[in-house]
Write an enzyme that holds these catalytic residues in place. Structure first.
Site, PDB file in Angstrom:
ATOM      1  N   LYS A  13      54.866  -9.325 -44.290  1.00 56.14           N
ATOM      2  CA  LYS A  13      55.967 -10.065 -45.361  1.00 56.14           C
ATOM      3  C   LYS A  13      56.438 -11.278 -44.765  1.00 56.14           C
ATOM      4  O   LYS A  13      56.375 -12.265 -45.302  1.00 56.14           O
ATOM      5  CB  LYS A  13      57.080  -8.936 -45.733  1.00 56.14           C
ATOM      6  CG  LYS A  13      56.376  -7.720 -46.463  1.00 56.14           C
ATOM      7  CD  LYS A  13      57.704  -6.570 -46.811  1.00 56.14           C
ATOM      8  CE  LYS A  13      58.534  -6.314 -45.760  1.00 56.14           C
ATOM      9  NZ  LYS A  13      57.767  -5.238 -44.853  1.00 56.14           N
ATOM     10  N   ARG A  88      64.361  -2.833 -51.631  1.00 55.38           N
ATOM     11  CA  ARG A  88      63.845  -1.775 -51.155  1.00 55.38           C
ATOM     12  C   ARG A  88      63.810  -0.230 -51.796  1.00 55.38           C
ATOM     13  O   ARG A  88      63.115   0.804 -51.428  1.00 55.38           O
ATOM     14  CB  ARG A  88      64.430  -1.484 -49.846  1.00 55.38           C
ATOM     15  CG  ARG A  88      63.306  -1.436 -48.636  1.00 55.38           C
ATOM     16  CD  ARG A  88      63.516  -2.626 -47.764  1.00 55.38           C
ATOM     17  NE  ARG A  88      63.184  -2.427 -46.504  1.00 55.38           N
ATOM     18  CZ  ARG A  88      63.218  -3.485 -45.525  1.00 55.38           C
ATOM     19  NH1 ARG A  88      63.428  -4.578 -45.884  1.00 55.38           N
ATOM     20  NH2 ARG A  88      62.895  -3.104 -44.344  1.00 55.38           N
ATOM     21  N   ARG A 127      54.276  -7.080 -31.684  1.00 59.68           N
ATOM     22  CA  ARG A 127      55.239  -8.225 -32.419  1.00 59.68           C
ATOM     23  C   ARG A 127      56.106  -8.944 -31.229  1.00 59.68           C
ATOM     24  O   ARG A 127      56.942  -8.184 -30.451  1.00 59.68           O
ATOM     25  CB  ARG A 127      55.916  -8.040 -33.674  1.00 59.68           C
ATOM     26  CG  ARG A 127      56.886  -8.910 -34.194  1.00 59.68           C
ATOM     27  CD  ARG A 127      57.196  -8.780 -35.476  1.00 59.68           C
ATOM     28  NE  ARG A 127      57.904  -7.809 -35.553  1.00 59.68           N
ATOM     29  CZ  ARG A 127      58.616  -7.043 -36.775  1.00 59.68           C
ATOM     30  NH1 ARG A 127      58.167  -7.852 -37.957  1.00 59.68           N
ATOM     31  NH2 ARG A 127      59.006  -5.985 -36.902  1.00 59.68           N
ATOM     32  N   ARG A 160      61.776  -6.938 -30.850  1.00 59.36           N
ATOM     33  CA  ARG A 160      62.931  -6.385 -31.696  1.00 59.36           C
ATOM     34  C   ARG A 160      63.419  -5.098 -31.160  1.00 59.36           C
ATOM     35  O   ARG A 160      62.665  -4.138 -30.843  1.00 59.36           O
ATOM     36  CB  ARG A 160      62.672  -6.413 -33.210  1.00 59.36           C
ATOM     37  CG  ARG A 160      63.378  -7.557 -33.917  1.00 59.36           C
ATOM     38  CD  ARG A 160      62.640  -7.771 -35.549  1.00 59.36           C
ATOM     39  NE  ARG A 160      62.684  -6.475 -36.171  1.00 59.36           N
ATOM     40  CZ  ARG A 160      62.265  -6.298 -37.472  1.00 59.36           C
ATOM     41  NH1 ARG A 160      61.677  -7.315 -38.003  1.00 59.36           N
ATOM     42  NH2 ARG A 160      62.567  -5.219 -38.167  1.00 59.36           N
ATOM     43  N   ARG A 171      60.710   4.347 -39.767  1.00 57.90           N
ATOM     44  CA  ARG A 171      60.826   3.178 -40.853  1.00 57.90           C
ATOM     45  C   ARG A 171      59.628   3.170 -41.887  1.00 57.90           C
ATOM     46  O   ARG A 171      59.878   3.196 -42.990  1.00 57.90           O
ATOM     47  CB  ARG A 171      60.885   1.699 -40.099  1.00 57.90           C
ATOM     48  CG  ARG A 171      62.237   1.273 -39.704  1.00 57.90           C
ATOM     49  CD  ARG A 171      61.980   0.290 -38.570  1.00 57.90           C
ATOM     50  NE  ARG A 171      61.411  -1.032 -38.837  1.00 57.90           N
ATOM     51  CZ  ARG A 171      61.008  -1.782 -38.408  1.00 57.90           C
ATOM     52  NH1 ARG A 171      60.956  -1.656 -36.725  1.00 57.90           N
ATOM     53  NH2 ARG A 171      60.368  -2.892 -38.418  1.00 57.90           N
TER      54      ARG A 171
HETATM   55  P1  AP5 Z   1      55.541  -9.218 -39.718  1.00 55.85           P
HETATM   56  O1  AP5 Z   1      54.840 -10.246 -40.888  1.00 55.85           O
HETATM   57  O2  AP5 Z   1      56.537  -9.527 -38.902  1.00 55.85           O
HETATM   58  O3  AP5 Z   1      55.764  -7.983 -40.724  1.00 55.85           O
HETATM   59  P2  AP5 Z   1      56.801  -7.801 -41.883  1.00 55.85           P
HETATM   60  O4  AP5 Z   1      56.162  -7.156 -43.030  1.00 55.85           O
HETATM   61  O5  AP5 Z   1      57.862  -8.714 -41.906  1.00 55.85           O
HETATM   62  O6  AP5 Z   1      57.583  -6.537 -41.165  1.00 55.85           O
HETATM   63  P3  AP5 Z   1      59.247  -5.949 -40.609  1.00 55.85           P
HETATM   64  O7  AP5 Z   1      59.146  -5.243 -39.464  1.00 55.85           O
HETATM   65  O8  AP5 Z   1      59.778  -7.307 -40.450  1.00 55.85           O
HETATM   66  O9  AP5 Z   1      59.630  -5.459 -41.943  1.00 55.85           O
HETATM   67  P4  AP5 Z   1      60.546  -4.376 -42.085  1.00 55.85           P
HETATM   68  O10 AP5 Z   1      60.916  -4.162 -43.429  1.00 55.85           O
HETATM   69  O11 AP5 Z   1      60.778  -3.417 -41.169  1.00 55.85           O
HETATM   70  O12 AP5 Z   1      61.824  -5.180 -41.379  1.00 55.85           O
HETATM   71  P5  AP5 Z   1      63.150  -5.943 -41.859  1.00 55.85           P
HETATM   72  O13 AP5 Z   1      63.574  -6.986 -40.986  1.00 55.85           O
HETATM   73  O14 AP5 Z   1      62.897  -5.991 -43.432  1.00 55.85           O
HETATM   74  O15 AP5 Z   1      54.333  -8.873 -39.107  1.00 55.85           O
HETATM   75  C1  AP5 Z   1      54.139  -7.565 -37.919  1.00 55.85           C
HETATM   76  C2  AP5 Z   1      53.458  -8.111 -36.880  1.00 55.85           C
HETATM   77  O16 AP5 Z   1      52.099  -8.028 -37.164  1.00 55.85           O
HETATM   78  C3  AP5 Z   1      53.859  -9.774 -36.350  1.00 55.85           C
HETATM   79  O17 AP5 Z   1      53.396  -9.610 -34.921  1.00 55.85           O
HETATM   80  C4  AP5 Z   1      52.548 -10.591 -37.083  1.00 55.85           C
HETATM   81  O18 AP5 Z   1      51.979 -11.502 -36.378  1.00 55.85           O
HETATM   82  C5  AP5 Z   1      51.279  -9.541 -37.371  1.00 55.85           C
HETATM   83  N1  AP5 Z   1      50.437  -9.654 -38.404  1.00 55.85           N
HETATM   84  C6  AP5 Z   1      51.226  -9.723 -39.662  1.00 55.85           C
HETATM   85  N2  AP5 Z   1      50.177  -9.988 -40.482  1.00 55.85           N
HETATM   86  C7  AP5 Z   1      48.995  -9.495 -40.042  1.00 55.85           C
HETATM   87  C8  AP5 Z   1      47.716  -9.531 -40.348  1.00 55.85           C
HETATM   88  N3  AP5 Z   1      47.368  -9.748 -41.606  1.00 55.85           N
HETATM   89  N4  AP5 Z   1      46.566  -9.161 -39.478  1.00 55.85           N
HETATM   90  C9  AP5 Z   1      47.061  -9.124 -37.964  1.00 55.85           C
HETATM   91  N5  AP5 Z   1      48.346  -9.218 -37.699  1.00 55.85           N
HETATM   92  C10 AP5 Z   1      49.487  -9.491 -38.338  1.00 55.85           C
HETATM   93  O19 AP5 Z   1      64.325  -4.869 -41.906  1.00 55.85           O
HETATM   94  C11 AP5 Z   1      64.817  -4.256 -40.786  1.00 55.85           C
HETATM   95  C12 AP5 Z   1      65.919  -3.270 -40.973  1.00 55.85           C
HETATM   96  O20 AP5 Z   1      67.098  -3.781 -41.800  1.00 55.85           O
HETATM   97  C13 AP5 Z   1      65.456  -1.965 -41.742  1.00 55.85           C
HETATM   98  O21 AP5 Z   1      64.796  -0.864 -41.023  1.00 55.85           O
HETATM   99  C14 AP5 Z   1      66.822  -1.685 -42.664  1.00 55.85           C
HETATM  100  O22 AP5 Z   1      67.689  -0.885 -41.698  1.00 55.85           O
HETATM  101  C15 AP5 Z   1      67.471  -2.911 -42.915  1.00 55.85           C
HETATM  102  N6  AP5 Z   1      67.195  -3.502 -44.123  1.00 55.85           N
HETATM  103  C16 AP5 Z   1      66.545  -4.561 -44.341  1.00 55.85           C
HETATM  104  N7  AP5 Z   1      66.402  -4.799 -45.647  1.00 55.85           N
HETATM  105  C17 AP5 Z   1      67.063  -3.998 -46.352  1.00 55.85           C
HETATM  106  C18 AP5 Z   1      67.213  -3.566 -47.475  1.00 55.85           C
HETATM  107  N8  AP5 Z   1      66.724  -4.172 -48.641  1.00 55.85           N
HETATM  108  N9  AP5 Z   1      67.768  -2.577 -47.816  1.00 55.85           N
HETATM  109  C19 AP5 Z   1      68.120  -1.547 -46.776  1.00 55.85           C
HETATM  110  N10 AP5 Z   1      68.037  -1.996 -45.506  1.00 55.85           N
HETATM  111  C20 AP5 Z   1      67.307  -2.942 -45.387  1.00 55.85           C
END
Ligand code: AP5
Length: 213
Positions: A13, A88, A127, A160, A171
């Site tokens: 994402k 989410r 990552r 992270r 997660r």
């Molecule tokens: P990346 O693009 O960084 O993945 P992402 O989908 O953004 O994953 P996140 O880990 O950031 O998502 P998340 O939903 O767990 O975390 P968030 O910060 O939102 O890609 C990952 C890696 O893969 C990178 O190294 C990239 O280079 C590589 N990659 C990407 N695409 C690729 C491909 N096609 N091929 C190969 N490699 C690839 O949330 C963190 C925490 O915050 C949650 O756990 C929760 O506690 C809280 N939180 C956030 N939002 C909410 C909400 N709406 N409600 C409640 N709690 C929330």
């Protein structure tokens, strides 16, 4: 243009949001990034959110809904915005509809990245993010030229705090529990698109561009 990006942790994402910003110049609202900044600055929201984030649980709906409402109120998003990591839960999805309706806006596309647990664990474990400019890398799929150093600004690359194998698995479980109900909220609409998140970054982006254009 209002886009919603759905998908498991590591589904891509954030990576695709960056590509979209570059191509279309729209604003990204990442609840994860906003929450991490709040934790770093020890704001009231950050203090409340930290424990949930560290353990891989979702932060309570009311906290994240307020973050989104505040972003929209601030008028952040004249050219539209990408919601990365929000909604989410079904409750967040329903609340988002209400917030947008109040300002006479609606979602244009919902992009749902499908991905397997094994891929998620591999991606998240590799990552790295630049401490200074926030640019993202993967030690295997998109490594920096020099180990641990950002190509863009020479900043230090960090992992992270919630990117441990144990927390990632948690997660992913949390995501699986909520995702069916949330996708169901959008699935019947023509705005909803399932994407193969297992494909490479360029392939996924090409698929997105095809949908948007
Ligand atoms: P990346 O693009 O960084 O993945 P992402 O989908 O953004 O994953 P996140 O880990 O950031 O998502 P998340 O939903 O767990 O975390 P968030 O910060 O939102 O890609 C990952 C890696 O893969 C990178 O190294 C990239 O280079 C590589 N990659 C990407 N695409 C690729 C491909 N096609 N091929 C190969 N490699 C690839 O949330 C963190 C925490 O915050 C949650 O756990 C929760 O506690 C809280 N939180 C956030 N939002 C909410 C909400 N709406 N409600 C409640 N709690 C929330």
């Amino acid at each position: 243009m209002i886009l919603v990006l759905l998908g498991a942790p590591g589904a891509g994402k954030g990576t695709q949001a960056k590509n979209l910003i570059e191509k279309y110049g729209i604003h990204q609202i990442s609840t994860g990034d906003i929450l991490r900044e709040a934790v770093k600055n020890q704001t009231e929201t950050g203090i409340k959110a930290k424990g949930f984030m560290d353990s891989g649980d979702l932060v309570p709906d009311e906290l994240v809904i307020e973050i989104i409402a505040e972003e929209v109120r601030r008028g952040c998003c004249v050219n539209g915005f990408i919601l990365d990591g929000f909604p989410r839960t079904l409750a967040q999805g329903v609340e988002l509809d209400k917030v947008l309706k109040k300002i006479h806006l609606q979602i244009d596309h919902v992009l749902d990245f499908e991905i397997k647990r094994e891929t998620v664990v591999e991606r998240i474990a590799g990552r790295r993010t630049c401490k200074s400019c926030g640019f993202g890398y993967h030690i295997r799929f998109s490594p920096p030229s020099k180990d641990g150093v950002c190509d863009k600004c020479d900043g230090e690359l960090l992992q992270r705090a919630d990117d441990t194998e144990e927390t990632v698995n948690k997660r992913y479980d949390v995501y699986k529990k909520q995702s069916g109900e949330l996708s169901g909220h959008y699935e019947k609409s023509s705005k909803y698109h399932k994407l193969d998140g297992e494909s490479g970054v360029e392939e996924v982006f090409a698929e997105i561009v095809k949908i948007l254009d």
